[in-house]
Each structure stands twice: as C-alpha cells, then as structure tokens.
Design a protein around this motif. Structure first.
Motif, PDB file in Angstrom:
ATOM      1  N   ASN A  19       0.827  -1.212   0.000  1.00  0.00           N
ATOM      2  CA  ASN A  19       0.000   0.000   0.000  1.00  0.00           C
ATOM      3  C   ASN A  19       0.856   1.255   0.000  1.00  0.00           C
ATOM      4  OD1 ASN A  19      -2.386  -1.427  -0.056  1.00  0.00           O
ATOM      5  ND2 ASN A  19      -2.631  -1.433   2.169  1.00  0.00           N
ATOM      6  N   ALA A  20       1.950   1.239   0.759  1.00  0.00           N
ATOM      7  CA  ALA A  20       2.849   2.394   0.790  1.00  0.00           C
ATOM      8  C   ALA A  20       3.484   2.614  -0.583  1.00  0.00           C
ATOM      9  CB  ALA A  20       3.920   2.203   1.853  1.00  0.00           C
ATOM     10  N   ILE A  22       2.218   1.674  -3.525  1.00  0.00           N
ATOM     11  CA  ILE A  22       1.180   2.113  -4.454  1.00  0.00           C
ATOM     12  C   ILE A  22       0.855   3.587  -4.251  1.00  0.00           C
ATOM     13  CG2 ILE A  22      -1.266   1.828  -5.058  1.00  0.00           C
ATOM     14  CD1 ILE A  22      -0.807  -1.200  -4.466  1.00  0.00           C
ATOM     15  N   ASN A  23       0.781   4.022  -2.998  1.00  0.00           N
ATOM     16  CA  ASN A  23       0.470   5.424  -2.721  1.00  0.00           C
ATOM     17  C   ASN A  23       1.550   6.370  -3.211  1.00  0.00           C
ATOM     18  OD1 ASN A  23      -2.013   4.856  -1.528  1.00  0.00           O
ATOM     19  ND2 ASN A  23      -1.129   4.619   0.507  1.00  0.00           N
ATOM     20  N   SER A  24       2.775   5.875  -3.381  1.00  0.00           N
ATOM     21  CA  SER A  24       3.857   6.740  -3.848  1.00  0.00           C
ATOM     22  C   SER A  24       4.059   6.668  -5.372  1.00  0.00           C
ATOM     23  CB  SER A  24       5.164   6.366  -3.139  1.00  0.00           C
ATOM     24  OG  SER A  24       5.600   5.083  -3.550  1.00  0.00           O
TER      25      SER A  24
END
Length: 196
Positions: A19-20, A22-24
């Motif tokens: 998730n980290a 993907i968010n970046s």
C-alpha cells in the motif's frame, strides 16, 4: 486491460508495504482519458493464493478515428507498473515504454515498441494490425519472455489527429522470475498532427 501475477496471499506486513508503494506511484500523469488502480483477489487455485495486479481503463478510440489518422505517425511514451515475483520475493515494479505508430486507412503498424521494466529491456514490432484490434508485442531477452497487448484511447481536438493516448497490459516470465502489469502513456508533441 488487466496485468498481474498469481502469488501467495500477502501477509498484513506485506500488504502495508505494498500500500505504501502504491500510494507513492506516479503513473501516466499526462493521461486525460485513462484511469488505473491496483487489486488483490482470491483465486480458485487455493486459499493461500491470490491474483495481484493492476488495471487500466478509459475511453477507447474508434476505428473511424484511426482511419482518419491515415498516413500520420505518432510517438507515445509513458509508464509501466506491475507486480514482480523474483524467487518468491514479491514487490511493485516500475518502468517506461516508448512506441512509434504509423496509421493507415484500415490498419496500423507498431513500428517500434520498447519497454524497460525492473531493469529489463525489451522491444518489438506489430505490423498490419486491423484498426479495431489490439496490437501484440513479443520479445525474449536473457531467457525472459515479454509479451504486451495494447490499444488507443481518447478523442482528439483535430478530427484527423491520432488518438492521444495508448495503454495496455504486459507480462514477463522466465525461470523463477515473473511479472505482470499495465502500461499507459500519451502522444508526444513531436508526433505528426498532434492535438497537444
């Protein structure tokens, strides 16, 4: 278009890391007609497995649009994103692609498609593709087999201009390495009859 891999379901720690990542991500910031996202879903192959990957979707160009762009060339470039499994180690990978397309009345040619993903480079062509069909690229480098399929998206301000965007899916397989994902990009300003 959907691209991904079947792998063991991620642990909660792996999911937080994913998730980290993907968010970046920065993916196809110049695209106006495309949306994209990530998914993870159980498979019928067993409860310990899931299909993990990315999707890209948008307003497809019509065959009439491609026909009106006959005799024009367009250069598209953009981003690639996918899930990589290398000897069981799973992560998100990124890359870039560049392509040169020549449009004809009823067909188009992918005169060049080059991709660089997760430090691997591939290239290929796809000739005499019917205007309503997806193109396909296949290449093998260092025992890794690359395959990609794509099509055109968006509408133009100029009736005879090529479609403004290009997107699709890809996979890479070989030995203990596998990757799958999507690519998306926009037509560059040096294309003939660009609407940008």
């Amino acid at each position: 278009f959907v691209g991904g891999i079947v792998a063991e379901r991620p642990t909660s720690e792996q999911s937080i890391k994913t998730n980290a990542q993907i968010n970046s991500l920065r993916f196809c910031k110049r695209c106006r007609f495309l949306e994209w996202g990530y998914f993870s879903a159980p498979t019928s192959l067993g409860s310990a497995n899931s299909l993990m990957g990315f999707w890209v979707d948008g307003l497809s160009a019509t065959t009439a649009q491609l026909s009106r762009a006959a005799s024009k060339r367009a250069h598209y470039s953009g981003d690639m994103v996918g899930v990589v499994s290398n000897s069981g180690d799973r992560q998100i990978g990124q890359g870039q692609f560049h392509s040169m397309i020549k449009f004809n009345v009823s067909t188009y040619n992918v005169d060049r498609f080059s991709a660089r993903f997760d430090s691997n480079s591939f290239s290929g062509t796809s000739l005499n593709v019917a205007n309503g069909d997806e193109f396909e690229i296949v290449d093998t480098v260092n025992d890794l087999r690359f395959s990609a399929a794509g099509y055109f998206f968006g509408t133009t301000k100029l009736g005879s201009a090529p479609p403004p965007e290009l997107a699709g899916q890809f996979s890479i397989q070989g030995g203990s390495y596998k990757a799958g994902g999507v690519f998306a990009g926009a037509m560059s300003n040096d294309s003939e009859a660009s609407d940008r």
